[in-house]
Design an enzyme around this catalytic site. Structure first.
Site, PDB file in Angstrom:
ATOM      1  N   CYS A 148       0.836  -1.205   0.000  1.00  0.00           N
ATOM      2  CA  CYS A 148       0.000   0.000   0.000  1.00  0.00           C
ATOM      3  C   CYS A 148       0.874   1.260   0.000  1.00  0.00           C
ATOM      4  O   CYS A 148       1.915   1.312   0.657  1.00  0.00           O
ATOM      5  CB  CYS A 148      -0.898  -0.002   1.229  1.00  0.00           C
ATOM      6  SG  CYS A 148      -2.006   1.411   1.289  1.00  0.00           S
ATOM      7  N   CYS A 204       0.451   4.735   7.007  1.00  0.00           N
ATOM      8  CA  CYS A 204      -0.215   4.617   8.316  1.00  0.00           C
ATOM      9  C   CYS A 204       0.717   3.856   9.276  1.00  0.00           C
ATOM     10  O   CYS A 204       1.076   2.704   9.012  1.00  0.00           O
ATOM     11  CB  CYS A 204      -1.540   3.881   8.165  1.00  0.00           C
ATOM     12  SG  CYS A 204      -2.538   4.566   6.818  1.00  0.00           S
ATOM     13  N   CYS A 241       0.276   0.083  10.387  1.00  0.00           N
ATOM     14  CA  CYS A 241      -0.253  -0.913   9.451  1.00  0.00           C
ATOM     15  C   CYS A 241       0.802  -1.848   8.852  1.00  0.00           C
ATOM     16  O   CYS A 241       1.830  -1.408   8.329  1.00  0.00           O
ATOM     17  CB  CYS A 241      -1.011  -0.219   8.331  1.00  0.00           C
ATOM     18  SG  CYS A 241      -1.877  -1.407   7.276  1.00  0.00           S
ATOM     19  N   CYS A 262     -17.125  -8.320   5.346  1.00  0.00           N
ATOM     20  CA  CYS A 262     -16.393  -7.060   5.120  1.00  0.00           C
ATOM     21  C   CYS A 262     -15.129  -7.349   4.322  1.00  0.00           C
ATOM     22  O   CYS A 262     -14.293  -8.136   4.762  1.00  0.00           O
ATOM     23  CB  CYS A 262     -15.961  -6.441   6.437  1.00  0.00           C
ATOM     24  SG  CYS A 262     -17.308  -6.179   7.567  1.00  0.00           S
ATOM     25  N   CYS A 299     -19.864  -5.070   3.345  1.00  0.00           N
ATOM     26  CA  CYS A 299     -19.123  -3.883   3.747  1.00  0.00           C
ATOM     27  C   CYS A 299     -17.810  -3.933   2.980  1.00  0.00           C
ATOM     28  O   CYS A 299     -17.250  -5.024   2.815  1.00  0.00           O
ATOM     29  CB  CYS A 299     -18.845  -3.918   5.243  1.00  0.00           C
ATOM     30  SG  CYS A 299     -17.795  -2.561   5.806  1.00  0.00           S
ATOM     31  N   CYS A 327     -19.403   3.081   8.347  1.00  0.00           N
ATOM     32  CA  CYS A 327     -18.706   2.406   9.443  1.00  0.00           C
ATOM     33  C   CYS A 327     -17.434   3.211   9.659  1.00  0.00           C
ATOM     34  O   CYS A 327     -16.562   3.235   8.778  1.00  0.00           O
ATOM     35  CB  CYS A 327     -18.395   0.970   9.034  1.00  0.00           C
ATOM     36  SG  CYS A 327     -17.351   0.093  10.220  1.00  0.00           S
ATOM     37  N   ARG A 336     -18.432  -1.309  17.698  1.00  0.00           N
ATOM     38  CA  ARG A 336     -17.801  -2.590  17.362  1.00  0.00           C
ATOM     39  C   ARG A 336     -16.473  -2.775  18.075  1.00  0.00           C
ATOM     40  O   ARG A 336     -15.560  -1.954  17.947  1.00  0.00           O
ATOM     41  CB  ARG A 336     -17.571  -2.653  15.846  1.00  0.00           C
ATOM     42  CG  ARG A 336     -16.868  -3.920  15.371  1.00  0.00           C
ATOM     43  CD  ARG A 336     -16.587  -3.814  13.878  1.00  0.00           C
ATOM     44  NE  ARG A 336     -17.781  -3.394  13.172  1.00  0.00           N
ATOM     45  CZ  ARG A 336     -18.727  -4.221  12.759  1.00  0.00           C
ATOM     46  NH1 ARG A 336     -18.597  -5.505  12.925  1.00  0.00           N
ATOM     47  NH2 ARG A 336     -19.795  -3.747  12.148  1.00  0.00           N
TER      48      ARG A 336
HETATM   49  N1  SAM Z   1      -6.683   0.738   3.017  1.00  0.00           N
HETATM   50  C1  SAM Z   1      -7.961   1.088   3.497  1.00  0.00           C
HETATM   51  C2  SAM Z   1      -7.923   2.265   4.445  1.00  0.00           C
HETATM   52  O1  SAM Z   1      -6.978   2.427   5.195  1.00  0.00           O
HETATM   53  O2  SAM Z   1      -8.882   3.018   4.452  1.00  0.00           O
HETATM   54  C3  SAM Z   1      -8.720  -0.030   4.131  1.00  0.00           C
HETATM   55  C4  SAM Z   1      -8.046  -1.065   5.007  1.00  0.00           C
HETATM   56  S1  SAM Z   1      -7.350  -0.496   6.545  1.00  0.00           S
HETATM   57  C5  SAM Z   1      -6.408  -1.870   7.011  1.00  0.00           C
HETATM   58  C6  SAM Z   1      -8.741  -0.388   7.654  1.00  0.00           C
HETATM   59  C7  SAM Z   1      -8.516   0.044   9.071  1.00  0.00           C
HETATM   60  O3  SAM Z   1      -7.958  -1.016   9.826  1.00  0.00           O
HETATM   61  C8  SAM Z   1      -7.591   1.205   9.332  1.00  0.00           C
HETATM   62  O4  SAM Z   1      -8.187   2.437   9.106  1.00  0.00           O
HETATM   63  C9  SAM Z   1      -7.284   1.022  10.817  1.00  0.00           C
HETATM   64  O5  SAM Z   1      -8.199   1.724  11.609  1.00  0.00           O
HETATM   65  C10 SAM Z   1      -7.439  -0.482  11.032  1.00  0.00           C
HETATM   66  N2  SAM Z   1      -6.126  -1.094  11.302  1.00  0.00           N
HETATM   67  C11 SAM Z   1      -5.165  -1.376  10.400  1.00  0.00           C
HETATM   68  N3  SAM Z   1      -4.071  -1.903  10.998  1.00  0.00           N
HETATM   69  C12 SAM Z   1      -4.347  -1.957  12.323  1.00  0.00           C
HETATM   70  C13 SAM Z   1      -3.612  -2.387  13.467  1.00  0.00           C
HETATM   71  N4  SAM Z   1      -2.369  -2.842  13.369  1.00  0.00           N
HETATM   72  N5  SAM Z   1      -4.211  -2.313  14.679  1.00  0.00           N
HETATM   73  C14 SAM Z   1      -5.465  -1.842  14.782  1.00  0.00           C
HETATM   74  N6  SAM Z   1      -6.206  -1.413  13.737  1.00  0.00           N
HETATM   75  C15 SAM Z   1      -5.655  -1.457  12.523  1.00  0.00           C
HETATM   76 FE1  SF4 Z   2      -2.805   1.240   3.399  1.00  0.00          FE
HETATM   77 FE2  SF4 Z   2      -2.831   0.107   5.794  1.00  0.00          FE
HETATM   78 FE3  SF4 Z   2      -3.110   2.729   5.600  1.00  0.00          FE
HETATM   79 FE4  SF4 Z   2      -5.112   1.122   4.753  1.00  0.00          FE
HETATM   80  S1  SF4 Z   2      -4.385   1.348   6.858  1.00  0.00           S
HETATM   81  S2  SF4 Z   2      -4.263   2.918   3.708  1.00  0.00           S
HETATM   82  S3  SF4 Z   2      -3.911  -0.612   3.992  1.00  0.00           S
HETATM   83  S4  SF4 Z   2      -1.276   1.557   5.001  1.00  0.00           S
END
Ligand code: SAM
Ligand code: SF4
Ligand code: DTB
Length: 327
Positions: free
Chosen positions: A56, A60, A63, A100, A131, A191, A263
């Site tokens: 990606c 973040c 992530c 989802c 979702c 959501c 949730r």
């Molecule tokens: N890439 C898309 C986005 O970020 O909008 C969708 C997938 S992303 C993995 C969805 C959500 O998962 C993130 O916004 C975050 O809140 C949650 N998430 C991802 N990694 C996480 C982690 N290590 N611990 C807790 N929540 C996490």
């Molecule tokens: Fe990409 Fe992870 Fe951020 Fe979603 S949460 S935009 S998958 S880096």
């Protein structure tokens, strides 16, 4: 003054005061609100599937899927339709009512969106709610998903506007609000929630909740994630959050957004049964069910079934065919 169920004018001070109540008072208040709007012994369950994994472009800090960090993750291309339907059927057989699908994209291309549209139609076709979480959307893309019959779009605010820059630099808090606006405008249920335990302060948690509760319509579903600390990500070393602080935040979310599903999301695998029970008492009434979240493990389904039996909780079986009102 409107009643709490319709308020969208919460101040930071009011929310901080809620979070700082004596624990018993806060939980009592949250449980009282919960009972006004929901059966307190029913929990909605959704199952997650990562339909496109890793590589990606976003950064973040929590992530596993960001290309910027060296995590132990094998990237995977967009899954074939048959694999998605098979996973949805397995989730339905286990009792999940919503499926989802998450993709590690900054935003979907129109071509990829068409493939997701097929997935949404197929999963709707087996009688499940759908979702998806695909990153940022344009208004036109949101309209396309609505036309395909999508029920929910997940897009988290993640944290407070003040702390946001410590966690993500490749898109802004405002970008997230824009995507939510496009989703809402199409009458797709929203959501949206966040992650706790990233090193944010209580004031940040209050500020994130204020942003969610003061949206023009409360998100129909509010995921509260506990950070899953992933090796190789900048937040791997974040200090653990006091579990009671997590429960307090769930309780405040319930009070601020009385009709929303709150949730219990990522991090459940590391929570004790007692902590989860406190979260349900504080008004959480939805969770992810199934062995995996997106890239990490979830609580075991056998353990969930035992916990539900011990607490006298039942899975909610009604799916919600009603689309959210357009706002
Ligand atoms: N890439 C898309 C986005 O970020 O909008 C969708 C997938 S992303 C993995 C969805 C959500 O998962 C993130 O916004 C975050 O809140 C949650 N998430 C991802 N990694 C996480 C982690 N290590 N611990 C807790 N929540 C996490
Ligand atoms: Fe990409 Fe992870 Fe951020 Fe979603 S949460 S935009 S998958 S880096
Ligand atoms: C949400 O708020 N949490 C889910 C879902 N929405 C997409 C994702 C949790 C991901 C946890 C880390 C992982 O498995 O990669």
């Amino acid at each position: 003054m409107p009643n709490d169920a319709t308020r969208h004018d919460w101040t930071l001070e009011e929310i901080e005061a809620l979070l700082g109540l004596p624990f018993n008072d806060l939980i009592h208040r949250a449980q009282t609100v919960h009972r006004q709007h929901f059966d307190p012994n029913r929990v909605q369950v959704s199952t997650l599937l990562s339909i496109k994994t890793g590589a990606c472009a976003e950064d973040c800090g929590y992530c596993a899927q960001s290309a910027k960090y060296n995590t132990d993750l094998e990237p995977e291309r967009l899954l074939p339709l048959e694999d998605v339907v098979e996973a949805a059927e397995a989730a339905r057989a286990k009792g999940a009512t919503r499926f989802c699908m998450g993709a590690a994209w900054r935003n979907p291309t129109d071509k990829n969106l068409e493939r997701v549209v097929e997935m949404v139609q197929a999963v709707r076709g087996i009688g499940m709610e759908t979702c998806v979480t695909l990153g940022m959307l344009t208004e036109r893309q949101a309209a396309r998903l609505k036309a395909a019959g999508l029920n929910y779009y997940n897009h988290n605010l993640d944290t407070s506007p003040e702390f946001y820059g410590e966690v993500i630099t490749t898109r802004t808090f405002q970008d997230r609000l824009e995507t939510l606006k496009h989703v809402r405008a199409q009458g797709i249920s929203v959501c949206s929630g966040g992650i706790l335990g990233m090193g944010e302060s209580r004031r940040d948690r209050a500020s994130m909740l204020r942003e969610l509760a003061n949206l023009p319509t409360h998100p129909q579903s509010v995921p509260i994630n506990l950070l899953v600390r992933i090796e190789g990500t900048p937040l791997h070393g974040a200090a653990p959050l006091d579990p009671f602080e997590f429960v307090r935040t769930v309780a405040a979310a319930r009070i601020l957004m009385p009709r929303s599903y709150v949730r219990l999301s990522a991090g459940r695998g590391e929570m004790s049964d007692e902590m989860q029970a406190l979260c349900f008492l504080a008004g959480a009434n939805s969770m992810f069910y199934g062995e995996r979240l997106l890239t990490t493990g979830n609580a075991e389904t056998d353990a969930d079934e035992r916990l539900f039996a011990r607490l006298g909780l039942a899975f909610e079986t009604d799916t919600d065919p009603e689309p959210a009102a357009t706002a």
